[in-house]
Design a protein around this motif. Structure first.
Motif, short mmCIF file in Angstrom:
data_model
loop_
_atom_site.label_atom_id
_atom_site.label_comp_id
_atom_site.label_asym_id
_atom_site.label_seq_id
_atom_site.Cartn_x
_atom_site.Cartn_y
_atom_site.Cartn_z
N ALA A 1 0.83 -1.21 0.00
CA ALA A 1 0.00 0.00 0.00
C ALA A 1 0.86 1.26 0.00
CB ALA A 1 -0.92 0.00 1.22
N GLY A 2 1.95 1.25 0.76
CA GLY A 2 2.83 2.42 0.81
C GLY A 2 3.44 2.72 -0.54
N ILE A 3 3.86 1.68 -1.25
CA ILE A 3 4.44 1.89 -2.57
C ILE A 3 3.38 2.36 -3.56
CG2 ILE A 3 5.54 0.71 -4.52
CD1 ILE A 3 7.08 -0.95 -2.43
N LEU A 4 2.17 1.81 -3.44
CA LEU A 4 1.07 2.30 -4.28
C LEU A 4 0.79 3.78 -4.02
CD1 LEU A 4 -1.35 -0.76 -4.02
CD2 LEU A 4 -0.31 0.11 -6.13
N MET A 5 0.90 4.18 -2.75
CA MET A 5 0.71 5.60 -2.43
C MET A 5 1.80 6.45 -3.07
SD MET A 5 0.03 7.47 1.25
CE MET A 5 1.55 6.93 2.05
N HIS A 6 3.04 5.95 -3.02
CA HIS A 6 4.13 6.71 -3.63
C HIS A 6 3.97 6.79 -5.15
CE1 HIS A 6 6.73 5.48 0.08
NE2 HIS A 6 5.84 6.42 0.35
#
Length: 360
Positions: free
Chosen positions: A311-316
């Motif tokens: 999820a964090g990478i998707l946010m980035h």
């Protein structure tokens, strides 16, 4: 002698929420990572055993097989008492009663010295060192590991033996945790270069010359060293070199243990976090997406953390809708696990995601 005893081989952890290790003992590796800057939402994972069986175990297993028909009465009273005390000490370690474990280990060491049982002395020093490490007594752990190593070398063991490399890795990890970089760096480099040369020499040897399992364990020990060194490099903000070490460690884990092994999933995750920290979001996504797929298929104990990192990478990557759904899935899994630290982290990231998506 003492064939029934086992010397431990540690697990690696990148996250310091709790120790995961052999027999409840601490793993090698640097101390807690520095605080993440705001918006850096990825979590390194607790790791799992690199070894299906300790690399230092083979010699003791051979001794145990040779003495399999030996009757209990053939053991000396002193040796039988030492074995009993060490079993009790390990039980107290697992029960998280370190004071009682330490008291018993001191008594076992005294008896081992009195009876002149070198193997028992080495094993007890190793247990005492790991217990000291677990309790944060790094200076004492260093002295005890060095004592165990000195006995091994005095007994004719070579510096390239896996048992010596394991202790050297633990010492490098202690120096890393103490920010003694002048000792940590050459320690890691010694472990890695020695194992690489050893593997190269053994490459052409047949199973008649060296058992396949011993070869595999040497490769896995190299992977463990690379993994630990990579985490140390992350604390030093040497991201490209850390990435290289993770890539090598991941390849070893894939080759020897397979892609579905828990350790392989952990390394995919940690490589993704390193790529993400360098802004290589597409490459990071590819690794963490594969890690999350495998974590779901294998019911990985840290699946919620892998999902959080996905999820964090998707946010980035500014894929906010996907990131929100993935964070919510991660939160649900974290709540099922009762992982309060991850629950808090994911909620904070959801709040950050809400702010960023509104501002886009």
């Amino acid at each position: 002698m003492m064939g029934t005893l086992r010397r431990g081989l540690g697990l690696l952890v990148a996250r310091r929420r709790r120790w995961r290790s052999w027999s409840g003992l601490p793993p090698p590796g640097p101390g807690p990572a520095p605080p993440r800057p705001r918006g850096y939402s990825l979590l390194p994972l607790a790791a799992f055993t690199w070894f299906s069986k300790p690399a230092t175990q083979e010699k003791e297993e051979e001794e145990e097989k040779e003495g399999a028909d030996e009757k209990p009465s053939e053991h000396s009273d002193a040796e039988a008492n030492i074995i009993l005390m060490l079993k009790r000490a390990k039980l107290y370690i697992m029960k998280e009663e370190p004071e009682e474990a330490e008291r018993i280990l001191h008594e076992a060491l005294r008896l081992a010295h009195q009876s002149g049982n070198t193997q028992a002395i080495i094993y007890t020093y190793d247990l005492m060192a790991n217990l000291a490490f677990l309790r944060g007594q790094l200076g004492n752990a260093e002295k005890l590991f060095k004592a165990a190593m000195s006995y091994l070398l005095a007994g004719g063991m070579k510096q390239e033996d896996n048992a010596i490399i394991e202790i050297s890795l633990k010492l490098a990890s202690i120096y890393a945790a103490q920010n003694q970089h002048e000792f940590a760096l050459p320690g890691y480099e010694f472990c890695i270069s020695t194992l690489e040369k050893k593997i190269e020499r053994e490459r052409e040897l047949t199973e008649d010359d060296i058992p396949a399992e011993e070869k595999a364990n040497t490769h896995l020990l190299l992977g463990m060293c690379l993994d630990s060194y990579a985490r140390y490099l992350l604390t030093r903000k040497q991201l490209p070199l850390a990435q290289k070490m993770y890539e090598k460690a991941l390849q070893i884990s894939r080759d020897v243990q397979g892609e579905r092994h828990p350790q392989t999933v952990v390394l995919m995750n940690d490589l993704a976090t390193t790529l993400d920290a360098q802004g290589h979001y597409d490459d990071a996504y590819n690794y963490v997406k594969r890690a999350s797929d495998l974590a779901k298929q294998t019911e990985h104990p840290e699946m919620h953390m892998v999902l959080s990192n996905l999820a964090g990478i998707l946010m980035h990557k500014e894929k906010f809708a996907q990131a929100k759904r993935t964070y919510q899935e991660a939160l649900k899994q974290a709540e099922l696990k009762g992982d309060l630290t991850s629950i808090q982290h994911i909620k904070e990231e959801l709040a950050e995601l809400s702010r960023r998506s509104k501002g886009s």
